[in-house]
Enzyme design. Structure first.
Site, mmCIF file in Angstrom:
data_model
loop_
_atom_site.group_PDB
_atom_site.id
_atom_site.type_symbol
_atom_site.label_atom_id
_atom_site.label_comp_id
_atom_site.label_asym_id
_atom_site.label_seq_id
_atom_site.Cartn_x
_atom_site.Cartn_y
_atom_site.Cartn_z
ATOM 1 N N GLU A 124 1.349 -1.421 -0.071
ATOM 2 C CA GLU A 124 -0.062 0.047 -0.105
ATOM 3 C C GLU A 124 1.205 1.252 0.259
ATOM 4 O OE1 GLU A 124 -3.004 0.516 -1.246
ATOM 5 O OE2 GLU A 124 -3.428 -1.764 -0.592
ATOM 6 N N CYS A 158 -12.868 0.289 -15.381
ATOM 7 C CA CYS A 158 -13.306 0.973 -15.801
ATOM 8 C C CYS A 158 -11.881 2.328 -15.216
ATOM 9 C CB CYS A 158 -14.085 0.962 -14.631
ATOM 10 S SG CYS A 158 -15.523 2.704 -14.395
ATOM 11 N N CYS A 177 -16.219 -0.960 -21.735
ATOM 12 C CA CYS A 177 -17.762 -0.966 -20.704
ATOM 13 C C CYS A 177 -18.241 -2.192 -21.571
ATOM 14 C CB CYS A 177 -18.275 0.024 -21.258
ATOM 15 S SG CYS A 177 -18.002 1.648 -20.351
ATOM 16 N N CYS A 232 -17.466 -4.999 -18.936
ATOM 17 C CA CYS A 232 -17.776 -4.270 -17.202
ATOM 18 C C CYS A 232 -19.478 -5.350 -16.985
ATOM 19 C CB CYS A 232 -18.226 -2.966 -17.526
ATOM 20 S SG CYS A 232 -18.298 -2.086 -15.608
ATOM 21 N N CYS A 274 -25.103 1.495 -14.829
ATOM 22 C CA CYS A 274 -24.186 2.392 -14.654
ATOM 23 C C CYS A 274 -25.019 3.363 -15.119
ATOM 24 C CB CYS A 274 -23.127 2.076 -15.788
ATOM 25 S SG CYS A 274 -22.094 3.523 -15.402
#
Length: 308
Positions: free
Chosen positions: A54, A210, A217, A220, A226
């Site tokens: 992270e 995305c 798309c 997706c 969406c």
DNA sequence: TATACGTGGTT
DNA sequence: TAACCAAGTAT
């Protein structure tokens, strides 16, 4: 800060809507099939591996983090191992990941973990947040990814996914807003384990499908739901997205100076540093800044080194 | 809230 | 090719 920001299991099930629930299964199922096999996601990856990842991933792409993360975990398998090193070694091992103050803060966080937490990465969001270099996002990410807790995890990927799917705009605001946090809370699954899965899944969806420039798309799992697509994919209409200038800035000079220090096993003479930038005022300012930040230590006679 | 903070790949 | 973008934090 309100207790809402802790996103405890008790506080949020009341806000999850049926429409939100309809998104959970498709996104998590997609994640089951398409998640990248990243070292810090493997079953044997501990909280320290997650935390190191992270820090490294803050503003830095996965592909560049991969090799450095592997080296760090091999060299410093536990927080106490890193804490036993000099901060300069952390900066050196950071290499060219960028924003080297993150190396310094990760080193300091390892020291705090060794000292205050018995060498174990803390589980509590508040305790994580108190560590150097850990902000709202990283605290939530470690608690969620490493310990399976229920938190809203709002990074740039998730914010973009929610901006499109839930809000119907192409891009999120420049800075995270209270409205975005409310949206994220409303979408967060009530069940703890599902919430943790959802956090990773939405992040991966933003990273792989995305995307900022040219979203896929067609790939997706929630394209049919969406809001942005249903609105006809309207272009971004907010204030211009602030670019990051770099050439000619102090940051570029700092980068060059630190590159010299990293490459040298021992102290470096002033002349070697002077060679990286022609303009003396800016060069001096950049070097002073590095010293001020604790990334460089001045010795006597115009000699410098990474911090010991 | 706006700005500083590295580096390198992509369009 | 200049601009954009990448798992943010601290001040």
């Amino acid at each position: 800060m309100s207790t809402d920001l802790h996103h405890t299991p008790e506080s949020a099930s009341t806000t999850t809507t049926p429409r939100a629930a309809a998104l959970h299964d498709p996104v998590i199922d997609w994640f089951d099939d398409h998640a990248r096999d990243l070292p810090w996601r493997r079953p044997d990856a501990g909280a320290w591996s997650v935390m190191v990842s992270e820090f490294m991933l803050q503003q830095t792409p996965v592909v560049r983090v991969l090799p450095v993360h592997e080296q760090w975990l091999a060299r410093w398998p536990r927080p106490a191992d890193l804490a036993a090193e000099s901060p300069g070694e952390a900066v050196r091992a950071w290499g060219r990941l960028g924003y080297p103050r993150r190396a310094l803060r990760l080193h300091a966080a390892a020291g705090a973990i060794a000292q205050r937490h018995g060498g174990e990465v803390p589980r509590e969001h508040a305790e994580l947040l108190a560590l150097p270099g850990v902000g709202e996002y990283t605290a939530a990410a470690v608690a969620s990814f490493a310990y399976g807790q229920r938190h809203i995890v709002l990074d740039t990927n998730v914010r973009r996914v929610f901006a499109r799917v839930a809000t119907g705009v192409a891009h999120p605001p420049n800075a995270t807003t209270a409205a975005e946090r409310r949206t994220a809370e409303g979408l967060l699954p009530a069940d703890e384990a599902t919430a943790a899965r959802w956090a990773a899944a939405t992040m991966e969806l933003g990273a792989l499908v995305c995307t900022a420039r040219s979203p896929q798309c067609g790939q997706c799992p929630v394209a049919a739901m969406c809001a942005w697509r249903l609105a006809g994919c309207p272009p971004h209409d907010g204030p211009p997205r602030r670019g990051q200038s770099y050439a000619g800035t102090d940051r570029q000079v700092r980068g060059r100076l630190l590159a010299v220090l990293r490459a040298s096993p021992g102290p470096v003479a002033q002349a070697a540093l002077d060679a990286v930038w022609h303009e003396p005022v800016q060069r001096a300012r950049a070097l002073d800044g590095l010293v001020e930040d604790g990334l460089v230590e001045p010795l006597a006679d115009g000699v410098y080194r990474l911090p010991v």
